[in-house]
Design an enzyme around this catalytic site. Structure first.
Site, PDB file in Angstrom:
ATOM      1  CB  VAL A   1      -0.911  -0.005   1.250  1.00 43.39           C
ATOM      2  CG1 VAL A   1      -1.685   1.282   1.362  1.00 43.39           C
ATOM      3  CG2 VAL A   1      -1.839  -1.197   1.216  1.00 43.39           C
ATOM      4  CB  CYS A   2       1.470   3.957  -2.277  1.00 45.07           C
ATOM      5  SG  CYS A   2       2.274   5.572  -2.362  1.00 45.07           S
ATOM      6  CG  LEU A   3      -2.356   5.454   3.502  1.00 50.07           C
ATOM      7  CD1 LEU A   3      -3.245   6.310   2.594  1.00 50.07           C
ATOM      8  CD2 LEU A   3      -3.219   4.430   4.229  1.00 50.07           C
TER       9      LEU A   3
END
Length: 186
Positions: free
Chosen positions: A84-86
């Site tokens: 996840v890119c968060l």
């Protein structure tokens, strides 16, 4: 027991008590799966994902590692690894956050408001920016929501002796410890 270890146990217990289905991966409390439902009024509503969570030794001072196990089509989720890119998890994590924040706020916000300008899935990001209707259709095609339910993921409802032992050795003492902490705080 060190402070990060107690915090890890409290956060995991809080997550389990928040009605999330949790499946421990090993005997320890650092790796587990959480069943996550797509947020209402989103393209992902009705979907069920298995999320792998790994807590580093320095948790909560260092962020958890979060990844989708089953397929999801989203600009900010790597299609192959599920990473996840968060920002809030990868860069701006604070010890003030906990696991419930991840599943009640951060992941739903990620699915509700994809950021195509910072993609892990370039194809999804490009399609979303070029033709939002086609992107919506692609999400719906991929997410037929055939996520197999593998029984109840919460160890408290399992029936094997190993899992019941895990519950009696880990969960029950945590509940008692949490009770003591709450009494002291009052």
């Amino acid at each position: 027991m060190s402070s990060p270890s107690k915090r890890r146990e409290m956060d995991l217990m809080k997550l389990m008590m928040s009605d999330y289905k949790v499946e421990m991966i090993n005997d320890g409390m650092q790796e587990f799966y959480v069943e996550f439902n797509g947020p209402k009024e989103s393209l992902y509503q009705g979907g069920v994902w298995k999320i792998r969570v790994a807590l580093p030794d320095a948790y909560p001072y260092k962020s958890p590692s979060i990844g989708f196990v089953n397929k999801i089509y989203h600009p900010n989720v790597d299609e192959m690894s599920g990473s996840v890119c968060l920002d809030v998890i990868n860069q701006t994590w604070s010890p003030m956050f906990d696991l419930v924040n991840v599943f009640e706020v951060f992941l739903p916000q990620l699915l509700l408001y994809p950021n195509a300008s910072d993609p892990l899935n370039g194809e999804a990001a490009a399609l979303m920016m070029r033709d939002h209707t086609a992107y919506d259709q692609r999400v719906k095609e991929i997410h037929q929501y055939k996520t197999p339910r593998q029984g109840n993921l919460c160890c408290m409802s399992r029936t094997t002796s190993t899992q019941l032992t895990l519950c009696s050795l880990v969960i029950e003492p945590l509940l008692l410890g949490l009770s003591d902490i709450l009494k002291e705080a009052s």
